[in-house]
Design a protein around this motif. Structure first.
Motif, short mmCIF file in Angstrom:
data_model
loop_
_atom_site.label_atom_id
_atom_site.label_comp_id
_atom_site.label_asym_id
_atom_site.label_seq_id
_atom_site.Cartn_x
_atom_site.Cartn_y
_atom_site.Cartn_z
N ASP A 14 5.64 -10.87 -2.01
CA ASP A 14 5.28 -9.65 -1.27
C ASP A 14 4.72 -8.58 -2.19
OD1 ASP A 14 6.21 -11.00 0.93
OD2 ASP A 14 8.10 -9.90 1.08
N VAL A 15 5.31 -8.43 -3.36
CA VAL A 15 4.81 -7.43 -4.32
C VAL A 15 3.41 -7.78 -4.79
CG1 VAL A 15 5.14 -6.52 -6.66
CG2 VAL A 15 7.08 -6.61 -5.08
N LEU A 52 11.37 -2.21 4.15
CA LEU A 52 11.54 -1.14 3.17
C LEU A 52 10.69 -1.37 1.94
CD1 LEU A 52 13.07 1.44 2.36
CD2 LEU A 52 14.84 -0.04 1.38
N LEU A 53 10.63 -2.61 1.47
CA LEU A 53 9.76 -2.93 0.33
C LEU A 53 8.32 -2.60 0.66
CD1 LEU A 53 9.25 -4.29 -2.44
CD2 LEU A 53 9.08 -6.47 -1.20
N PHE A 54 7.87 -2.98 1.85
CA PHE A 54 6.51 -2.68 2.29
C PHE A 54 6.28 -1.17 2.31
CE2 PHE A 54 3.42 -1.65 5.56
CZ PHE A 54 2.41 -2.57 5.35
N ALA A 55 7.22 -0.42 2.90
CA ALA A 55 7.06 1.03 3.02
C ALA A 55 7.05 1.72 1.66
CB ALA A 55 8.17 1.61 3.90
N VAL A 56 7.93 1.30 0.77
CA VAL A 56 8.00 1.93 -0.56
C VAL A 56 6.73 1.66 -1.35
CG1 VAL A 56 9.18 1.84 -2.79
CG2 VAL A 56 10.51 1.98 -0.68
N MET A 57 6.28 0.41 -1.34
CA MET A 57 5.09 0.07 -2.13
C MET A 57 3.83 0.73 -1.57
SD MET A 57 5.23 -3.71 -3.75
CE MET A 57 3.73 -3.25 -4.63
N THR A 58 3.68 0.74 -0.26
CA THR A 58 2.49 1.37 0.31
C THR A 58 2.52 2.89 0.12
OG1 THR A 58 3.58 1.32 2.49
CG2 THR A 58 1.99 -0.43 1.99
N LEU A 79 -7.95 -9.17 2.89
CA LEU A 79 -6.70 -9.07 2.14
C LEU A 79 -5.53 -8.68 3.04
CD1 LEU A 79 -7.89 -7.44 -1.20
CD2 LEU A 79 -7.13 -9.79 -0.83
N MET A 80 -5.79 -7.85 4.05
CA MET A 80 -4.75 -7.57 5.04
C MET A 80 -4.33 -8.84 5.77
SD MET A 80 -6.06 -3.96 6.71
CE MET A 80 -4.98 -4.16 8.13
N ILE A 81 -5.30 -9.64 6.16
CA ILE A 81 -5.00 -10.90 6.84
C ILE A 81 -4.20 -11.83 5.93
CG2 ILE A 81 -6.06 -12.97 7.82
CD1 ILE A 81 -8.34 -11.11 8.81
N LEU A 82 -4.53 -11.83 4.64
CA LEU A 82 -3.77 -12.63 3.68
C LEU A 82 -2.31 -12.16 3.63
CD1 LEU A 82 -3.71 -14.79 1.44
CD2 LEU A 82 -4.32 -12.96 -0.19
N ILE A 83 -2.09 -10.85 3.67
CA ILE A 83 -0.73 -10.33 3.70
C ILE A 83 0.00 -10.81 4.95
CG2 ILE A 83 0.65 -8.21 3.94
CD1 ILE A 83 -1.43 -6.82 2.15
N PHE A 84 -0.63 -10.71 6.10
CA PHE A 84 0.00 -11.17 7.34
C PHE A 84 0.38 -12.65 7.24
CE2 PHE A 84 -3.17 -8.05 9.47
CZ PHE A 84 -2.40 -6.98 9.07
N TRP A 85 -0.50 -13.43 6.68
CA TRP A 85 -0.32 -14.88 6.61
C TRP A 85 0.79 -15.28 5.64
CZ3 TRP A 85 -3.92 -18.35 3.32
CH2 TRP A 85 -3.55 -19.71 3.48
N GLN A 86 0.79 -14.66 4.45
CA GLN A 86 1.67 -15.11 3.39
C GLN A 86 2.92 -14.25 3.21
OE1 GLN A 86 1.54 -17.90 1.55
NE2 GLN A 86 -0.20 -18.53 2.81
N TRP A 87 3.07 -13.20 3.97
CA TRP A 87 4.23 -12.32 3.83
C TRP A 87 5.54 -13.10 4.02
CZ3 TRP A 87 4.93 -7.49 2.12
CH2 TRP A 87 6.14 -6.86 2.38
#
Length: 261
Positions: free
Chosen positions: A53-54, A197-203, A96-104
């Motif tokens: 995810d990171v 939370l990881l998503f929110a903190v990193m973004t 890249l957003m689609i990649l995040i959705f796919w591999q998250w």
């Protein structure tokens, strides 16, 4: 003429990919109506999930920031036609957003969970965030921000537009309402999991760094005008009591043209 038509088709296709990815993002972050979301999907071990995810979010952040810088744009337009520069940025960001959705990888440990009216309130703030983000793009120029105006202008042989710097409505409350909208959407949830939370903190970290890089470019381009605007209007958090600027100085359209999103 064939090249201009090809650029238009490319711009429209890039916008379509962007539109689909943003609609999916609304469901992905809130776990609404999509088959794979931030808390739903194949799980891995904790360390592996965090690493994947990171890396996904880090790649997106680097691309978003690097491709938004003026120096990169000057180099990039020696490779791609200038009218397609913004569409290419939008397309790569969307892929890249689609990649995040796919591999998250979900991390479903609960951080907080609320029911009743607090849940309704947080869900409402979530949608207000998306509405704020969308509205802010139209207050400037939605179609230029996402590359459509450039390819349509090129089709008609029009020169690249130079738009005056202005701060309409939301831009008098905060300098970056688009990013404020994203922050509301990323943090407002009735059920906060560790992965969310990881998503929110990193973004959030990316947004803070990204807007500072953008503002460095804006100061270099607009000088004292932007410095005055920056002193008068807060970056992300509106001043609820007497904080709105009554003046419209040269604005944020050019800013969004340089924005990583």
């Amino acid at each position: 003429m064939i090249g201009r038509v090809a650029a238009l088709i490319y711009g429209l296709a890039s916008y379509l990919v962007f539109f689909v990815s943003v609609v999916y993002a609304m469901g992905f972050i809130a776990n609404y109506l999509v088959p794979k979301s931030i808390d739903v999907g194949s799980e891995s071990g904790l360390a592996q999930s965090i690493l994947i995810d990171v890396v996904l979010l880090g790649v997106f952040a680097v691309q978003h920031s690097v491709m938004a810088r003026p120096a990169f744009k000057r180099w990039w337009t020696t490779i791609v036609p200038a009218p397609c520069e913004r569409s290419t940025y939008v397309l790569i960001s969307s892929l890249l957003m689609i990649l995040i959705f796919w591999q998250w990888r979900p991390i479903v440990t609960t951080i907080w969970q609320v029911d009743g009216w607090p849940a309704t309130l947080l869900s409402g703030i979530y949608w207000i965030g998306w509405l704020t983000a969308l509205t802010s793009t139209y207050l400037i120029d939605h179609f230029e921000l996402f590359g459509l105006r450039q390819v349509f202008d090129a089709l008609h042989g029009a020169a690249a537009r130079i738009t005056p710097f202005k701060t309409p409505l939301l831009y008098r409350l905060v300098r970056h309402p688009l990013m404020l909208g994203f922050l509301l959407a990323f943090w407002a949830t009735p059920h906060m999991t560790a992965g969310h939370l990881l998503f929110a903190v990193m973004t959030t970290g990316y947004i803070i760094v990204g807007v500072r890089l953008e503002e460095r470019d804006l100061v270099a381009q607009f000088g004292a005008g932007y410095e005055q605007y920056r002193r008068r209007v807060p970056m992300l958090m509106p001043r609820l009591l007497g904080g709105g600027s009554r003046q419209s100085v040269s604005g944020e359209r050019k800013a969004l043209g340089q924005r990583g999103g």
